[in-house]
Motif scaffolding. Sequence first.
Motif, PDB file in Angstrom:
ATOM      1  N   LEU A  37       6.250  24.351  26.270  1.00 28.43           N
ATOM      2  CA  LEU A  37       6.769  23.427  25.257  1.00 28.43           C
ATOM      3  C   LEU A  37       8.294  23.454  25.226  1.00 28.43           C
ATOM      4  O   LEU A  37       8.924  22.561  24.672  1.00 28.43           O
ATOM      5  CB  LEU A  37       6.221  23.780  23.869  1.00 28.43           C
ATOM      6  CG  LEU A  37       4.763  23.401  23.623  1.00 28.43           C
ATOM      7  CD1 LEU A  37       4.322  23.806  22.229  1.00 28.43           C
ATOM      8  CD2 LEU A  37       4.529  21.912  23.823  1.00 28.43           C
ATOM      9  N   ASN A  84      -7.357  21.610  29.522  1.00 32.59           N
ATOM     10  CA  ASN A  84      -5.984  21.906  29.104  1.00 32.59           C
ATOM     11  C   ASN A  84      -5.773  23.410  29.227  1.00 32.59           C
ATOM     12  O   ASN A  84      -6.072  24.157  28.303  1.00 32.59           O
ATOM     13  CB  ASN A  84      -5.783  21.445  27.650  1.00 32.59           C
ATOM     14  CG  ASN A  84      -4.350  21.522  27.197  1.00 32.59           C
ATOM     15  OD1 ASN A  84      -3.451  21.057  27.883  1.00 32.59           O
ATOM     16  ND2 ASN A  84      -4.128  22.131  26.046  1.00 32.59           N
ATOM     17  N   TYR A 119      -2.763  25.921  22.509  1.00 27.66           N
ATOM     18  CA  TYR A 119      -2.207  26.620  21.345  1.00 27.66           C
ATOM     19  C   TYR A 119      -3.137  26.602  20.136  1.00 27.66           C
ATOM     20  O   TYR A 119      -3.885  25.653  19.920  1.00 27.66           O
ATOM     21  CB  TYR A 119      -0.903  25.956  20.906  1.00 27.66           C
ATOM     22  CG  TYR A 119       0.279  26.297  21.763  1.00 27.66           C
ATOM     23  CD1 TYR A 119       1.104  27.373  21.450  1.00 27.66           C
ATOM     24  CD2 TYR A 119       0.588  25.545  22.883  1.00 27.66           C
ATOM     25  CE1 TYR A 119       2.193  27.680  22.232  1.00 27.66           C
ATOM     26  CE2 TYR A 119       1.676  25.850  23.674  1.00 27.66           C
ATOM     27  CZ  TYR A 119       2.469  26.920  23.338  1.00 27.66           C
ATOM     28  OH  TYR A 119       3.553  27.221  24.114  1.00 27.66           O
ATOM     29  N   PHE A 127      -2.071  27.107  16.146  1.00 24.97           N
ATOM     30  CA  PHE A 127      -0.832  27.243  15.388  1.00 24.97           C
ATOM     31  C   PHE A 127      -1.070  27.910  14.034  1.00 24.97           C
ATOM     32  O   PHE A 127      -2.155  27.820  13.466  1.00 24.97           O
ATOM     33  CB  PHE A 127      -0.208  25.865  15.144  1.00 24.97           C
ATOM     34  CG  PHE A 127       0.136  25.122  16.405  1.00 24.97           C
ATOM     35  CD1 PHE A 127       1.367  25.312  17.020  1.00 24.97           C
ATOM     36  CD2 PHE A 127      -0.763  24.244  16.987  1.00 24.97           C
ATOM     37  CE1 PHE A 127       1.697  24.625  18.179  1.00 24.97           C
ATOM     38  CE2 PHE A 127      -0.445  23.553  18.144  1.00 24.97           C
ATOM     39  CZ  PHE A 127       0.788  23.744  18.746  1.00 24.97           C
ATOM     40  N   ALA A 182      -1.937  22.599  12.150  1.00 24.89           N
ATOM     41  CA  ALA A 182      -1.577  21.344  12.822  1.00 24.89           C
ATOM     42  C   ALA A 182      -2.773  20.416  12.987  1.00 24.89           C
ATOM     43  O   ALA A 182      -3.051  19.914  14.072  1.00 24.89           O
ATOM     44  CB  ALA A 182      -0.903  21.628  14.172  1.00 24.89           C
ATOM     45  N   VAL A 232      -8.216  15.409  20.986  1.00 23.30           N
ATOM     46  CA  VAL A 232      -7.706  16.061  22.193  1.00 23.30           C
ATOM     47  C   VAL A 232      -8.618  15.793  23.394  1.00 23.30           C
ATOM     48  O   VAL A 232      -8.306  16.196  24.518  1.00 23.30           O
ATOM     49  CB  VAL A 232      -7.541  17.580  21.992  1.00 23.30           C
ATOM     50  CG1 VAL A 232      -6.568  17.840  20.862  1.00 23.30           C
ATOM     51  CG2 VAL A 232      -8.859  18.263  21.718  1.00 23.30           C
ATOM     52  N   ASP A 244      -8.046  11.474  25.567  1.00 20.56           N
ATOM     53  CA  ASP A 244      -7.202  11.126  26.707  1.00 20.56           C
ATOM     54  C   ASP A 244      -7.827  11.526  28.044  1.00 20.56           C
ATOM     55  O   ASP A 244      -7.278  11.222  29.098  1.00 20.56           O
ATOM     56  CB  ASP A 244      -5.823  11.792  26.578  1.00 20.56           C
ATOM     57  CG  ASP A 244      -4.876  10.929  25.762  1.00 20.56           C
ATOM     58  OD1 ASP A 244      -5.381  10.034  25.058  1.00 20.56           O
ATOM     59  OD2 ASP A 244      -3.653  11.148  25.818  1.00 20.56           O
ATOM     60  N   MET A 280       1.952  19.628  18.570  1.00 19.96           N
ATOM     61  CA  MET A 280       0.527  19.887  18.819  1.00 19.96           C
ATOM     62  C   MET A 280      -0.006  18.882  19.832  1.00 19.96           C
ATOM     63  O   MET A 280      -0.668  19.268  20.802  1.00 19.96           O
ATOM     64  CB  MET A 280      -0.239  19.788  17.490  1.00 19.96           C
ATOM     65  CG  MET A 280      -1.728  20.049  17.554  1.00 19.96           C
ATOM     66  SD  MET A 280      -2.697  18.618  18.040  1.00 19.96           S
ATOM     67  CE  MET A 280      -2.451  17.521  16.644  1.00 19.96           C
ATOM     68  N   GLN A 339       1.607  17.231  22.089  1.00 26.16           N
ATOM     69  CA  GLN A 339       2.144  17.543  23.420  1.00 26.16           C
ATOM     70  C   GLN A 339       1.433  18.750  24.021  1.00 26.16           C
ATOM     71  O   GLN A 339       1.144  18.787  25.215  1.00 26.16           O
ATOM     72  CB  GLN A 339       3.644  17.834  23.326  1.00 26.16           C
ATOM     73  CG  GLN A 339       4.466  16.622  22.979  1.00 26.16           C
ATOM     74  CD  GLN A 339       5.929  16.986  22.759  1.00 26.16           C
ATOM     75  OE1 GLN A 339       6.260  18.011  22.178  1.00 26.16           O
ATOM     76  NE2 GLN A 339       6.816  16.124  23.235  1.00 26.16           N
ATOM     77  N   SER A 340       1.128  19.741  23.171  1.00 29.13           N
ATOM     78  CA  SER A 340       0.550  20.972  23.708  1.00 29.13           C
ATOM     79  C   SER A 340      -0.872  20.748  24.220  1.00 29.13           C
ATOM     80  O   SER A 340      -1.366  21.520  25.027  1.00 29.13           O
ATOM     81  CB  SER A 340       0.549  22.073  22.643  1.00 29.13           C
ATOM     82  OG  SER A 340      -0.559  21.927  21.781  1.00 29.13           O
ATOM     83  N   PHE A 341      -1.525  19.666  23.747  1.00 34.75           N
ATOM     84  CA  PHE A 341      -2.848  19.346  24.280  1.00 34.75           C
ATOM     85  C   PHE A 341      -2.752  18.312  25.398  1.00 34.75           C
ATOM     86  O   PHE A 341      -3.772  17.774  25.827  1.00 34.75           O
ATOM     87  CB  PHE A 341      -3.763  18.845  23.170  1.00 34.75           C
ATOM     88  CG  PHE A 341      -4.380  19.958  22.365  1.00 34.75           C
ATOM     89  CD1 PHE A 341      -5.511  20.615  22.825  1.00 34.75           C
ATOM     90  CD2 PHE A 341      -3.815  20.369  21.173  1.00 34.75           C
ATOM     91  CE1 PHE A 341      -6.075  21.650  22.105  1.00 34.75           C
ATOM     92  CE2 PHE A 341      -4.383  21.405  20.448  1.00 34.75           C
ATOM     93  CZ  PHE A 341      -5.502  22.055  20.916  1.00 34.75           C
ATOM     94  N   GLY A 342      -1.539  18.019  25.823  1.00 32.53           N
ATOM     95  CA  GLY A 342      -1.366  17.102  26.943  1.00 32.53           C
ATOM     96  C   GLY A 342      -1.673  15.654  26.624  1.00 32.53           C
ATOM     97  O   GLY A 342      -2.021  14.893  27.522  1.00 32.53           O
ATOM     98  N   LEU A 343      -1.550  15.237  25.368  1.00 32.53           N
ATOM     99  CA  LEU A 343      -1.777  13.829  25.053  1.00 32.53           C
ATOM    100  C   LEU A 343      -0.678  12.982  25.683  1.00 32.53           C
ATOM    101  O   LEU A 343       0.462  13.410  25.802  1.00 32.53           O
ATOM    102  CB  LEU A 343      -1.769  13.587  23.536  1.00 32.53           C
ATOM    103  CG  LEU A 343      -2.758  14.325  22.658  1.00 32.53           C
ATOM    104  CD1 LEU A 343      -2.861  13.649  21.296  1.00 32.53           C
ATOM    105  CD2 LEU A 343      -4.127  14.405  23.284  1.00 32.53           C
ATOM    106  N   SER A 344      -1.048  11.743  26.059  1.00 30.36           N
ATOM    107  CA  SER A 344      -0.044  10.851  26.637  1.00 30.36           C
ATOM    108  C   SER A 344       0.931  10.414  25.545  1.00 30.36           C
ATOM    109  O   SER A 344       0.621  10.486  24.359  1.00 30.36           O
ATOM    110  CB  SER A 344      -0.727   9.626  27.229  1.00 30.36           C
ATOM    111  OG  SER A 344      -1.315   8.857  26.199  1.00 30.36           O
TER     112      SER A 344
END
Lengths: 255, 273
Positions: free
Chosen positions: A51, A71, A75, A77, A81, A95, A98, B177, B179-184
Amino acid sequence: MDLNLRHISHHYDEVEVLRDINLDIRRGQIVCLIGPSGCGKSTLLRLIGGLERPTGGEVLQSGEVPEGCLNPLTYIFQDFALLPWRTVEANVSLVLEDHDLSAAAREAIIADVLARTKLADFRKAYPRQLSGGMKQRVAIARALSVRPAVLLMDEPLSALDSQTRELLMDDLVDLWEKEQYTAAYVTHNLNEAVRLGHRIVVLSRRPGEIREIVEIDMPLSDRRSDNSELEAIQKRLWNLMREEALAADRELLDV
Amino acid sequence: MSDGLRESEGPESPAKPVPFRGGGFLPKPRRIVAPIVFIALIAFWEFGCRVGFISPLILPAPSEAFDAFMNLVRTGLLWDHLAASLQRLLIGWSAGTLLGIFVGTLIGLFSLARSGLQPLVSAIFPVPKIALLPLFVIWFGIGEGSKVATILFGTFFPTVIATYGGIDNVDRNLIRMGQSFGLSKLSIIRKIILPGALPAILSGARISAAIAIILLVAAEMIAAEYGVGAYILLAGSLMATDQLIAGVALLSLMGLVFAWLIGQAEKYFLKWR
Ligand SMILES: Nc1ncnc2c1ncn2[C@@H]1O[C@H](COP(=O)(O)OP(=O)(O)O)[C@@H](O)[C@H]1O
Ligand SMILES: [Mg+2]
């Protein structure tokens, strides 16, 4: 999958936060990171998961990513979150959306992780309707749904009351017994560290350096809170931490 | 203190309840109060006119205004005025709001848009759009174009500001969060940032709806045959105060309906709060 931290150092502007961290996080091990507050634990975790970029050094990943992993570095948190406008199931679904999964496959994953975290009855609830412990279980379910190779947890239990913390710690132990996940676990609670850590990394005050690495061979399931061996380790860690905290206090006075 | 077992009934002074000091500072809506105030005010006004201490030159009686209103209904002119005004409002307000959300999102997300557009928006926002009306007439014609444009410009700027303000206030941890799960990027914008900014966007819509009604009257000052604003202005220039009051009441009613609709939208979209 293993992670290797090589000569990690990090600055925020003029402030040196981490200095020359070398650490291996091996498959199937829980590595606990402890240290005085502000020593850079959260920063280190953000560097490990990509990150943020370290100012110096690198984080390497080696070995195969497990089959079906969506993935690898995932994380959990401290503040959960969760999206407040999504229900429990929709927060998990977020999650997965995508990824190239059929609706049925996605639904199967959601049902599975919610059952494993004992949330099946709360699928349609919104986060505001849940207690802190349940919110963190939703976050754990969400993390499990992407089949992570390494879990990166930043004080995941610190926002919870002590009973809830005990229960969730047991859950994490049970889960590890079943799946032997790999984890980096940041905490300031020494009891959590000795209950969950295969290795405990003690960081010094800022700039964070590794002061000591303590290995505990005892199986996680044997670690009761009244175990004398664990108590001795916890005491040693406490003394290390106290020296750092006292030194940090004196430094602040000098400035 | 000598008798540890006795907890109640202290020997010196008799027990009394702890005085209550909390509560208050939390106004709650009481449903019946508003209609009572409203009716009492109208009744007083009507009474004043009948008895004569409110001169009809200063203020016509509510019953006269109501007669003027019924006259509108009878002649069917009411629908012509309403249709013309609602069309202008709807087109102007929805175009202004949609464009505003779009530009606000750009400013909220991209450094280039922020540096380029934010000062521009801040500079133009406080200019009363009424002052620009003559320009709009030159640019967009004396017909519907200039009227819709006035409302559009008036609602655009507050919406831009509400939108990027809302985006700025979205919890950064939620974005991290994602970004950390790789979302576009698109998923993060669509599923985290915009829903997070929605409460601010909706309260912006409330303000811009009120602005739209204010500007409607201004826009209909120029060469409008029909429209509630045109009706009011005509009544004003003829000193037909009963018609003027009827028209103003109509405007206020439109405002209430808009506020109610946005309230319903808030209830629906923000039920998670
Ligand atoms: N994004 C940032 N920008 C500037 N300084 C930061 C940032 N994040 C953390 N710091 C600083 O780095 C130090 C370490 O922070 P952190 O990693 O959060 O410590 P810990 O988690 O061990 O309490 C602190 O002094 C903090 O003020
Ligand atoms: Mg921290």
